[in-house]
Design an enzyme around this catalytic site. Structure first.
Site, PDB file in Angstrom:
ATOM      1  N   ASN A  55       0.764  -1.052   0.047  1.00  0.00           N
ATOM      2  CA  ASN A  55       0.032   0.160  -0.027  1.00  0.00           C
ATOM      3  C   ASN A  55       0.891   1.225  -0.156  1.00  0.00           C
ATOM      4  OD1 ASN A  55      -1.971   2.089   0.287  1.00  0.00           O
ATOM      5  ND2 ASN A  55      -2.486   1.520   2.285  1.00  0.00           N
ATOM      6  N   LYS A  91       0.162   4.282  -0.306  1.00  0.00           N
ATOM      7  CA  LYS A  91      -0.451   5.319   0.461  1.00  0.00           C
ATOM      8  C   LYS A  91      -0.436   6.678  -0.439  1.00  0.00           C
ATOM      9  CE  LYS A  91      -0.452   3.013   4.655  1.00  0.00           C
ATOM     10  NZ  LYS A  91      -0.404   3.120   6.307  1.00  0.00           N
ATOM     11  N   HIS A 136      -9.635   0.509   5.048  1.00  0.00           N
ATOM     12  CA  HIS A 136      -8.464   0.704   5.726  1.00  0.00           C
ATOM     13  C   HIS A 136      -8.626   1.698   6.721  1.00  0.00           C
ATOM     14  CE1 HIS A 136      -4.125   2.099   6.466  1.00  0.00           C
ATOM     15  NE2 HIS A 136      -3.630   1.043   5.713  1.00  0.00           N
ATOM     16  N   GLU A 140      -7.240   3.998   7.892  1.00  0.00           N
ATOM     17  CA  GLU A 140      -7.164   5.513   7.551  1.00  0.00           C
ATOM     18  C   GLU A 140      -8.291   5.871   7.177  1.00  0.00           C
ATOM     19  OE1 GLU A 140      -2.178   4.758   7.235  1.00  0.00           O
ATOM     20  OE2 GLU A 140      -3.648   5.308   5.685  1.00  0.00           O
ATOM     21  N   GLU A 156      -5.637  -5.444  10.540  1.00  0.00           N
ATOM     22  CA  GLU A 156      -4.758  -4.428  10.738  1.00  0.00           C
ATOM     23  C   GLU A 156      -4.806  -3.697  12.016  1.00  0.00           C
ATOM     24  OE1 GLU A 156      -2.784  -2.788   6.827  1.00  0.00           O
ATOM     25  OE2 GLU A 156      -4.667  -1.799   7.140  1.00  0.00           O
ATOM     26  N   GLY A 185       2.118   2.161  11.026  1.00  0.00           N
ATOM     27  CA  GLY A 185       2.669   3.319  11.171  1.00  0.00           C
ATOM     28  C   GLY A 185       3.368   3.940  12.247  1.00  0.00           C
TER      29      GLY A 185
END
Length: 268
Positions: A31, A33, A115, A117, A185, A191
């Site tokens: 990914n 991003k 996801h 995010e 996840e 991160g």
């Protein structure tokens, strides 16, 4: 009697599954991003194209939507391309959104949905994610569907409650599981440099497979690839990959680095 005993031994050996994880093709998604430009991504793709990648591993790279055409034109055809998001309808007055049909028109075959995010930065609800999953699958896109708990939810002992609720909404919108990969996840590990231990990842993946057996079917429970995401690196990928119910990875930052090749080859 002997046949039954052998089956029982095999069942114990693989934990919650009837078949070894090796029977499920290893899947590694990168990914990217909102990172990269044409110069840096071309260099990354050249590295991937010339690397010796395990042909037993399915590899998919999720490019920013503006670079989907670019990624598909430069990546080796054996490497799949994914979008990082899509909307729940085919077209209309939805400024800034892209549709599954547009994604396919760029030559990409996958999309990441749900996801953390998208959930926590952009406020997407379980319901919206479910609608997106349904629409993507109706348009023959493969879906990497993401689930995961926040740190406070894990500390409160609510991991199962959270991931099962998220999975339930996804499951309600899937008719054919062959084009779905489920990505666990834990939000607290994305991160942050913190990674779920191999034992923590295996525990959740195993419980998810038990959930699928109880709520969907034995066949789906055994065949569905459940991959792990959250600060996966070249240093920790092999131990994570050795877990019976970890069928691959969804990789963020490390997918932009040469170590992504080590992660792809974690089972070699």
């Amino acid at each position: 009697q002997i046949h039954t005993e052998i089956k029982n031994i095999l069942y114990c050996w693989v934990g919650s599954t009837h078949q070894p994880a090796m029977a499920r093709r290893f899947f590694v998604g990168g990914n990217w991003k909102m990172n990269g430009n044409k110069e840096s991504l071309e260099e990354l793709m050249s590295t991937l194209n010339t690397a010796s990648l395990d042909d037993q591993t399915e590899v998919v790279c999720a490019a920013p939507s503006i670079y989907l055409d670019f990624a598909r034109s430069l990546l080796d055809p054996k490497i799949g391309v994914a979008a990082q998001n899509c909307y729940k309808v085919a077209k209309g007055a939805f400024t800034g959104e892209i549709s599954p049909a547009m994604i396919k028109d760029c030559g990409a075959d996958w999309v990441i949905l749900g996801h953390s995010e998208r959930r926590h930065v952009f406020g997407e609800s379980d319901e919206l994610i479910g609608q997106k999953v349904a629409h993507a699958l109706e348009n023959d896109l493969g879906v990497i569907a993401c689930i995961g708990e926040k740190l406070e939810e894990r500390e409160a002992g609510a991991t199962e409650e959270v991931v099962f609720a998220q999975t339930q909404v996804i499951a309600e919108n899937v008719k054919d599981w062959e084009k779905v990969v489920l990505a666990y996840e834990p939000v607290w590990a994305i991160g942050t440099g913190k990674t779920a231990t191999p034992e923590q990842a295996q525990e959740v993946h195993e419980k998810l497979r038990v959930w699928f057996r109880a709520n969907v079917s034995d066949d789906v429970a055994e065949s569905l690839r459940i991959i792990y995401g959250g600060s996966v690196t070249g240093a920790n990928c092999r131990e994570l990959a050795s877990q019976a119910d970890v069928d691959g990875f969804l990789v963020g930052g490390a997918s932009l680095k040469p170590e992504f090749i080590d992660i792809i080859n974690a089972r070699v």
